[in-house]
Design a protein around this motif. Structure first.
Motif, short mmCIF file in Angstrom:
data_model
loop_
_atom_site.label_atom_id
_atom_site.label_comp_id
_atom_site.label_asym_id
_atom_site.label_seq_id
_atom_site.Cartn_x
_atom_site.Cartn_y
_atom_site.Cartn_z
N LEU A 86 0.86 -1.17 0.00
CA LEU A 86 0.00 0.00 0.00
C LEU A 86 0.90 1.22 0.00
O LEU A 86 1.57 1.51 0.99
N LYS A 87 0.94 1.91 -1.11
CA LYS A 87 1.77 3.11 -1.25
C LYS A 87 0.93 4.30 -0.79
O LYS A 87 -0.22 4.45 -1.18
N VAL A 88 1.53 5.11 0.07
CA VAL A 88 0.84 6.30 0.56
C VAL A 88 1.65 7.51 0.15
O VAL A 88 2.82 7.64 0.52
N ALA A 91 -1.18 11.72 -3.42
CA ALA A 91 -2.39 11.36 -4.17
C ALA A 91 -3.31 10.45 -3.36
O ALA A 91 -4.39 10.11 -3.81
N GLY A 92 -2.86 10.03 -2.19
CA GLY A 92 -3.65 9.13 -1.36
C GLY A 92 -3.16 7.70 -1.46
O GLY A 92 -2.34 7.37 -2.31
N PRO A 93 -3.66 6.84 -0.59
CA PRO A 93 -3.20 5.45 -0.58
C PRO A 93 -3.60 4.71 -1.86
O PRO A 93 -4.68 4.95 -2.41
N GLU A 94 -2.70 3.84 -2.30
CA GLU A 94 -2.95 3.04 -3.50
C GLU A 94 -2.19 1.73 -3.40
O GLU A 94 -1.02 1.71 -3.00
N ILE A 95 -2.83 0.64 -3.77
CA ILE A 95 -2.13 -0.64 -3.88
C ILE A 95 -1.39 -0.60 -5.21
O ILE A 95 -2.01 -0.55 -6.27
N LYS A 132 -6.78 -6.22 -12.01
CA LYS A 132 -6.05 -5.69 -13.17
C LYS A 132 -5.64 -4.23 -13.01
O LYS A 132 -4.73 -3.76 -13.67
N GLY A 133 -6.27 -3.51 -12.11
CA GLY A 133 -5.91 -2.12 -11.87
C GLY A 133 -4.64 -1.95 -11.06
O GLY A 133 -4.11 -0.84 -10.95
N VAL A 134 -4.12 -3.03 -10.48
CA VAL A 134 -2.86 -2.96 -9.73
C VAL A 134 -1.72 -2.91 -10.76
O VAL A 134 -1.60 -3.82 -11.59
N PRO A 135 -0.89 -1.87 -10.73
CA PRO A 135 0.13 -1.70 -11.76
C PRO A 135 1.12 -2.86 -11.87
O PRO A 135 1.63 -3.13 -12.95
N GLU A 136 1.40 -3.53 -10.77
CA GLU A 136 2.45 -4.56 -10.79
C GLU A 136 2.01 -5.77 -9.97
O GLU A 136 1.80 -5.66 -8.76
#
Length: 145
Positions: A86-88, A91-95, A132-136
């Motif tokens: 979970l990258k914070v 832009a806000g948190p994102e997997i 599929k929306g997870v970049p990696e």
């Protein structure tokens, strides 16, 4: 196929709030989660990313075993670990990354076929498709002799 169900009960505001996660099978029953277990090192509860990792590992493991069976290979042992990042940032948190690590004992299979089946299972399991929306999404697959 029947729908699978889960529910969450939340009390309080934002960082001070606490939640409880339950599943219809009672695998989780009012299991706690909150800001500390998600963004800090509180080990008293779970978090969505941990649950996502467990679900993805379970789905992928079954897909691999079924693919091996279909190809004529009986899996003896299949172990999968998942790490969800979970990258914070501003832009806000994102997997942004999921790492799957497979170790499997599959008698009679060669390395090339093993890797082909593992990559296919990663691509084709329903949770991989849903994510599929997870970049990696990466996979390291190790064949145990």
């Amino acid at each position: 196929m029947p729908e699978k169900k889960a529910s969450v009960h939340w009390e309080g505001q934002g960082k001070k709030g606490v939640g409880q996660i339950s599943t219809e099978t009672d695998a989780l029953k009012a299991y706690p989660y909150g800001f500390g277990s998600r963004f800090e090192d509180d080990r008293k509860g779970t978090n969505p990313e941990e649950l996502l990792g467990a679900a993805h590992a379970a789905c992928f493991t079954m897909a691999f075993s079924f693919a091996a069976d279909k190809a004529g290979f009986a899996t003896e042992v299949v172990d999968t670990k998942a790490r969800v990042r979970l990258k914070v940032d501003g832009a806000g948190p994102e997997i942004d990354r999921i790492e799957l690590e497979l170790q499997a004992k599959v008698p009679g299979i060669d390395e090339a076929k093993f890797q082909e089946l593992a990559q296919g299972a990663k691509r084709d399991c329903p949770l991989s498709k849903a994510l599929k929306g997870v970049p990696e999404i990466n996979l390291v697959a190790t064949l145990i002799q």
